[in-house]
Design a protein around this motif. Structure first.
Motif, PDB file in Angstrom:
ATOM      1  N   THR A 132       2.333   6.537  -1.620  1.00  0.00           N
ATOM      2  CA  THR A 132       1.165   5.672  -1.566  1.00  0.00           C
ATOM      3  C   THR A 132       0.979   4.931  -2.888  1.00  0.00           C
ATOM      4  OG1 THR A 132       0.119   7.219  -0.040  1.00  0.00           O
ATOM      5  CG2 THR A 132      -1.298   5.606  -1.076  1.00  0.00           C
TER       6      THR A 132
ATOM      7  N   GLN B 129      -2.693   0.756   4.645  1.00  0.00           N
ATOM      8  CA  GLN B 129      -1.245   0.697   4.428  1.00  0.00           C
ATOM      9  C   GLN B 129      -0.633  -0.075   5.594  1.00  0.00           C
ATOM     10  OE1 GLN B 129       0.123   4.726   4.123  1.00  0.00           O
ATOM     11  NE2 GLN B 129      -1.069   5.178   2.281  1.00  0.00           N
TER      12      GLN B 129
ATOM     13  N   PRO C  99      -2.087   3.369  -4.595  1.00  0.00           N
ATOM     14  CA  PRO C  99      -3.550   3.255  -4.445  1.00  0.00           C
ATOM     15  C   PRO C  99      -4.090   1.881  -4.819  1.00  0.00           C
ATOM     16  CG  PRO C  99      -2.936   5.297  -5.571  1.00  0.00           C
ATOM     17  CD  PRO C  99      -1.703   4.444  -5.512  1.00  0.00           C
ATOM     18  N   GLU C 100      -3.535   1.250  -5.860  1.00  0.00           N
ATOM     19  CA  GLU C 100      -4.078  -0.041  -6.287  1.00  0.00           C
ATOM     20  C   GLU C 100      -3.862  -1.131  -5.248  1.00  0.00           C
ATOM     21  OE1 GLU C 100      -0.050   0.690  -8.258  1.00  0.00           O
ATOM     22  OE2 GLU C 100      -1.939   1.767  -7.927  1.00  0.00           O
ATOM     23  N   GLU C 101      -2.891  -0.967  -4.374  1.00  0.00           N
ATOM     24  CA  GLU C 101      -2.682  -1.929  -3.293  1.00  0.00           C
ATOM     25  C   GLU C 101      -3.429  -1.539  -2.023  1.00  0.00           C
ATOM     26  OE1 GLU C 101       1.453  -2.397  -2.591  1.00  0.00           O
ATOM     27  OE2 GLU C 101       1.896  -3.283  -4.545  1.00  0.00           O
ATOM     28  N   ALA C 102      -3.576  -0.243  -1.779  1.00  0.00           N
ATOM     29  CA  ALA C 102      -4.143   0.220  -0.510  1.00  0.00           C
ATOM     30  C   ALA C 102      -5.661   0.164  -0.475  1.00  0.00           C
ATOM     31  CB  ALA C 102      -3.675   1.643  -0.218  1.00  0.00           C
ATOM     32  N   SER C 103      -6.347   0.320  -1.609  1.00  0.00           N
ATOM     33  CA  SER C 103      -7.809   0.363  -1.623  1.00  0.00           C
ATOM     34  C   SER C 103      -8.378  -1.035  -1.398  1.00  0.00           C
ATOM     35  CB  SER C 103      -8.306   0.925  -2.959  1.00  0.00           C
ATOM     36  OG  SER C 103      -7.861   2.256  -3.126  1.00  0.00           O
TER      37      SER C 103
ATOM     38  N   PRO D  74     -11.364   6.944   1.902  1.00  0.00           N
ATOM     39  CA  PRO D  74     -10.883   7.712   0.738  1.00  0.00           C
ATOM     40  C   PRO D  74     -10.904   9.213   1.007  1.00  0.00           C
ATOM     41  CG  PRO D  74     -12.376   5.977   0.050  1.00  0.00           C
ATOM     42  CD  PRO D  74     -12.426   6.001   1.543  1.00  0.00           C
ATOM     43  N   GLN D  75     -10.078   9.935   0.294  1.00  0.00           N
ATOM     44  CA  GLN D  75      -9.911  11.361   0.527  1.00  0.00           C
ATOM     45  C   GLN D  75     -11.195  12.142   0.264  1.00  0.00           C
ATOM     46  OE1 GLN D  75      -6.978  12.276   1.723  1.00  0.00           O
ATOM     47  NE2 GLN D  75      -7.599  14.419   2.014  1.00  0.00           N
TER      48      GLN D  75
ATOM     49  N   GLY E 162       0.793  -1.219   0.000  1.00  0.00           N
ATOM     50  CA  GLY E 162       0.000   0.000   0.000  1.00  0.00           C
ATOM     51  C   GLY E 162       0.822   1.264   0.000  1.00  0.00           C
TER      52      GLY E 162
ATOM     53  N   ASN F 259      -8.659   2.745   2.700  1.00  0.00           N
ATOM     54  CA  ASN F 259      -7.257   2.639   2.280  1.00  0.00           C
ATOM     55  C   ASN F 259      -6.430   2.089   3.435  1.00  0.00           C
ATOM     56  OD1 ASN F 259      -7.843   3.714  -0.236  1.00  0.00           O
ATOM     57  ND2 ASN F 259      -7.423   5.814   0.405  1.00  0.00           N
TER      58      ASN F 259
END
Length: 384
Positions: free
Chosen positions: A153, A171, A155-159, A255-256, A136, A169
């Protein structure tokens, strides 16, 4: 003598009508020998001639045969080749020895010997070093710190998707080390990528079985424990020879785009928890006090009840005893009761006035008014 033999051969060939074969080149030493002169000796530095008494001429005569020199060179090469099999395993390593490409044995720390290449080859993995894999995010620079400014970051791993269909998300990092060097070297080709992919799969499964509130607030320890166990099971099924030490969540946030709304919800949840805690504290303070007062009132009522019952029973027993005595001697009992009654009445009076029968018939009896027995306040001086 050699030169005469050559001349004889040439003469025979001329007689037979054949051309004589070309003579081999001869140096000046051969020509000098034909003339009966002593041969000049060659020096090891070139074609210069030196007298026979020079020591360099003696060294040039001491030549090693070519076959023996080749044997010595071969023996030296073999010795160096055999010595190249000595190796040292450090305390944090284990030596894995392959013989003709097949696993043969495992050596511990210290000096060892293995047949040189290509017979045997040695791998020395670090079995005590704690390795780290990041999912992440990636640490920027050589130092792996956890400050936000030094993280990149992914994103494709953290989401990830939670059990209540919310996106979060995640990490996290994985700490692991080599438990079986043989499996680590030969069962998997890319152990680092394997750990990262397996950790991501395990975390996605754990997050998918959890609620977003639990993942963001107080459920992180449970998520870390479940992810560690599941990741270890996956690596054991692969036979990777890796031991998972810990899975540590670095940052878990929504998510932000919706993070402000989640912060408001978290604040409201904190206020709710605070109010509930205050109410529980007030209840815990009030209920024991009320229970204590109720117990005290109950004890007082039970004591009063027991006192009244015992008093009534005593009065009844006393009256029954008087009744029996009155039946035996009525006049004596009545006189005794009269005396006891008068004793009780007179013992409570402060002032007593005794009069005989004649005097008592001529005066008016009166009862003491309230406040007559109390001392009066002194009066002040009279005004003129």
């Amino acid at each position: 003598m050699n030169w005469d033999w050559d001349k004889l051969q040439e003469k025979r060939q001329r007689q037979q009508g054949q051309n004589p074969p070309p003579r081999p080149p001869r140096d000046q030493d051969d020509e000098a020998s034909e003339r009966g002169e002593p041969r000049a000796r060659r020096t090891p530095f070139g074609k210069g001639r030196q007298p026979d008494g020079n020591p360099f001429n003696r060294l040039s005569q001491m030549r090693v045969p070519k076959g023996r020199a080749v044997i010595l060179v071969v023996l030296a090469v073999v010795v160096l080749w055999l010595l190249s099999g000595i190796y040292i395993v450090n305390p944090d390593e284990q030596g894995v020895v392959l013989r003709f490409g097949k696993y043969d044995r495992t050596e511990g720390p210290g000096p060892h010997y293995a047949w040189p290449v290509p017979i045997e080859s040695v791998y020395k993995p670090h079995v005590t070093q704690v390795l780290r894999s990041e999912v992440g995010f990636r640490s920027v620079g050589q130092s792996a710190t956890f400050q936000q400014g030094q993280l990149r970051t992914i994103p494709e791993e953290a989401s990830m998707l939670t059990g209540d269909e919310n996106i979060v998300n995640v990490q996290f990092s994985v700490q692991y080390k080599i438990s079986d060097p043989v499996q680590y070297l030969f069962n998997v080709s890319a152990p680092t990528a394997l750990v990262r992919n397996a950790a991501e799969a395990a975390m996605r499964e754990v997050i998918g079985n959890s609620q977003i509130d639990s993942a963001i607030t107080d459920g992180k320890l449970k998520i870390q424990s479940e992810a560690t166990q599941l990741l270890q099971q996956i690596l054991n099924r692969y036979g990777a020879g890796i031991q998972v030490i810990a899975v540590q969540l670095q940052d878990v946030h929504p998510p932000q785009d919706v993070i402000d709304a989640f912060k408001d919800v978290a604040s409201a949840r904190e206020d709710k928890s605070r109010i509930i805690n205050e109410a529980e504290a007030y209840r815990n303070e009030l209920l024991p006090k009320a229970r204590g007062q109720a117990a005290a009132l109950r004890n007082q009522a039970e004591a009063y009840n027991a006192t009244r019952v015992r008093t009534a029973e005593g009065d009844a027993s006393r009256f029954d005893a008087l009744r029996q005595e009155h039946a035996k001697a009525p006049k004596v009992t009545e006189q005794r009761l009269y005396y006891e009654a008068m004793e009780g009445i007179l013992s409570g009076a402060k002032d007593k006035v005794l009069m005989d029968g004649a005097a008592a018939g001529r005066v008016l009896p009166y009862l003491p008014l309230p406040g007559l027995d109390q001392p009066q306040a002194p009066r002040g001086p009279e005004k003129k």
